[in-house]
Design a protein around this motif. Structure first.
Motif, short mmCIF file in Angstrom:
data_model
loop_
_atom_site.label_atom_id
_atom_site.label_comp_id
_atom_site.label_asym_id
_atom_site.label_seq_id
_atom_site.Cartn_x
_atom_site.Cartn_y
_atom_site.Cartn_z
N THR A 158 6.52 -4.67 -8.63
CA THR A 158 5.56 -5.35 -7.76
C THR A 158 5.50 -4.63 -6.41
O THR A 158 6.37 -3.82 -6.07
CB THR A 158 5.98 -6.81 -7.52
OG1 THR A 158 7.19 -6.83 -6.75
CG2 THR A 158 6.20 -7.54 -8.85
N TRP A 159 4.48 -4.97 -5.64
CA TRP A 159 4.33 -4.36 -4.31
C TRP A 159 5.53 -4.70 -3.43
O TRP A 159 6.07 -3.83 -2.74
CB TRP A 159 3.04 -4.85 -3.69
CG TRP A 159 2.75 -4.37 -2.30
CD1 TRP A 159 2.71 -5.13 -1.17
CD2 TRP A 159 2.45 -3.02 -1.88
NE1 TRP A 159 2.40 -4.35 -0.07
CE2 TRP A 159 2.23 -3.07 -0.48
CE3 TRP A 159 2.34 -1.81 -2.54
CZ2 TRP A 159 1.92 -1.92 0.26
CZ3 TRP A 159 2.02 -0.66 -1.80
CH2 TRP A 159 1.81 -0.74 -0.42
N LEU B 68 3.73 0.76 -9.80
CA LEU B 68 3.11 -0.53 -9.52
C LEU B 68 2.41 -1.11 -10.74
O LEU B 68 1.71 -0.41 -11.47
CB LEU B 68 2.07 -0.39 -8.40
CG LEU B 68 2.59 -0.38 -6.97
CD1 LEU B 68 1.40 -0.28 -6.01
CD2 LEU B 68 3.40 -1.62 -6.67
N GLN C 35 -1.58 -6.48 -9.85
CA GLN C 35 -1.24 -7.47 -8.83
C GLN C 35 -2.19 -7.38 -7.64
O GLN C 35 -2.91 -6.39 -7.49
CB GLN C 35 0.18 -7.25 -8.33
CG GLN C 35 0.35 -5.91 -7.63
CD GLN C 35 1.78 -5.45 -7.56
OE1 GLN C 35 2.50 -5.81 -6.66
NE2 GLN C 35 2.19 -4.66 -8.56
N GLU C 36 -2.13 -8.35 -6.79
CA GLU C 36 -2.81 -8.30 -5.50
C GLU C 36 -1.86 -7.68 -4.49
O GLU C 36 -0.71 -8.11 -4.37
CB GLU C 36 -3.21 -9.71 -5.05
CG GLU C 36 -4.29 -10.36 -5.90
CD GLU C 36 -5.63 -9.67 -5.77
OE1 GLU C 36 -5.92 -9.13 -4.67
OE2 GLU C 36 -6.39 -9.65 -6.76
N LEU C 37 -2.34 -6.69 -3.75
CA LEU C 37 -1.51 -6.07 -2.74
C LEU C 37 -1.65 -6.82 -1.42
O LEU C 37 -2.60 -7.57 -1.21
CB LEU C 37 -1.91 -4.60 -2.55
CG LEU C 37 -1.84 -3.72 -3.81
CD1 LEU C 37 -2.17 -2.28 -3.45
CD2 LEU C 37 -0.48 -3.81 -4.48
N SER C 38 -0.70 -6.63 -0.53
CA SER C 38 -0.73 -7.32 0.76
C SER C 38 -1.88 -6.80 1.62
O SER C 38 -2.41 -5.70 1.39
CB SER C 38 0.60 -7.12 1.50
OG SER C 38 0.81 -5.75 1.78
N ALA D 73 -1.57 -3.30 3.10
CA ALA D 73 -1.21 -2.23 2.17
C ALA D 73 -1.80 -0.90 2.61
O ALA D 73 -1.12 0.14 2.56
CB ALA D 73 -1.68 -2.58 0.77
N GLU D 74 -3.06 -0.90 3.06
CA GLU D 74 -3.68 0.36 3.47
C GLU D 74 -2.98 0.94 4.69
O GLU D 74 -2.75 2.15 4.77
CB GLU D 74 -5.17 0.17 3.74
CG GLU D 74 -5.90 1.48 4.01
CD GLU D 74 -7.41 1.33 3.98
OE1 GLU D 74 -8.09 2.32 4.32
OE2 GLU D 74 -7.90 0.25 3.62
N LEU E 133 -5.72 3.42 -2.93
CA LEU E 133 -5.98 2.01 -3.26
C LEU E 133 -7.04 1.89 -4.33
O LEU E 133 -6.93 1.05 -5.23
CB LEU E 133 -6.40 1.25 -2.00
CG LEU E 133 -5.28 1.01 -0.97
CD1 LEU E 133 -5.85 0.36 0.27
CD2 LEU E 133 -4.17 0.15 -1.56
N ASP F 18 -6.38 0.30 -7.93
CA ASP F 18 -7.20 -0.81 -8.40
C ASP F 18 -7.73 -0.53 -9.79
O ASP F 18 -7.74 -1.40 -10.66
CB ASP F 18 -8.37 -1.04 -7.43
CG ASP F 18 -9.22 -2.23 -7.83
OD1 ASP F 18 -8.72 -3.37 -7.73
OD2 ASP F 18 -10.36 -2.04 -8.25
N THR G 112 -4.82 -0.89 -12.31
CA THR G 112 -4.14 -2.17 -12.49
C THR G 112 -5.07 -3.32 -12.87
O THR G 112 -4.68 -4.46 -12.83
CB THR G 112 -3.40 -2.55 -11.19
OG1 THR G 112 -4.33 -2.58 -10.10
CG2 THR G 112 -2.31 -1.54 -10.87
#
Length: 203
Positions: free
Chosen positions: A134-135, A162, A165-168, A171-172, A195, A199, A202
């Motif tokens: 996970t992130w 990775l 999932q959804e990244l925070s 993240a960028e 990113l 995307d 994932t």
């Protein structure tokens, strides 16, 4: 660019088929190649290959074509599979193995822990990948103390692990900081490309 590959070793439980008949399974012989992370040509290869950030990775570093090709020859050597080692918690290691088998090449992320057979936790293949992190786990692993690799190197090396999932929201920004840490120039474009590639991988 004078690239030097280190000594040969095995990862108990990480196997291949033995030459010349290829009908017997044995522990694969691999070669320490931690020094490649000190070369911009490596990051160009790694960001554009396993991480899919091309063409942004090409313009991120000042690398001569001869140096790029020399790095490619090391990373793709079918006779000496290069390995980059990332220390995890305790005596555990993550071995990133360039599995240079003809018609079966890929990048294996092998977890090695004392007293256990090695486990391939992630593989990046020409046709796809599996995922194992996970992130939040990636950020925690990147932040572990390491006298050999920087935070930025650790994060980018483990980034292909990775999973979906959804990244925070930051993240960028984190990726831009990692790009700065390895000397990339067009950090914003490169972080955005990573990113986008993640995307696609994932979802």
């Amino acid at each position: 660019m004078a690239l030097t590959i280190g000594s040969a070793f095995t990862i108990p439980g990480y196997t291949t088929m033995a030459a010349p008949d290829y009908d017997i399974e044995c522990d694969a012989t691999v070669y320490a190649a931690d020094g490649v992370v000190g070369y911009p040509a490596f990051w160009w290869h790694y960001l554009s290959g396993p991480l899919g950030a091309y063409p942004e990775s090409e313009t991120a570093f000042e690398v001569q074509a001869a140096d790029y090709n020399a790095m490619g020859a090391v990373l793709d050597d079918p006779e000496r599979w290069p390995v980059i080692s990332v220390q995890l918690d305790g005596e555990a290691w993550l071995r990133i193995v360039y599995r240079n088998i003809e018609d079966g090449a890929g990048l294996d992320f092998v977890e090695q822990r004392p007293g256990r057979p090695a486990e391939v936790v992630t593989s990046v293949e020409g046709h796809g990948f599996t995922s194992a992190m996970t992130w939040a786990e990636l950020l925690a692993a990147a932040a572990l103390p390491d006298e050999r690799l920087t935070w930025a190197q650790r994060l980018i090396l483990m980034l292909p692990m990775l999973g979906p999932q959804e990244l925070s929201e930051d993240a960028e920004e984190i990726l831009r900081g990692a790009m700065e840490g390895i000397g990339a120039r067009n950090r914003s474009a490169l972080a955005a490309a990573l990113l986008d590639a993640l995307d696609w991988r994932t979802h």
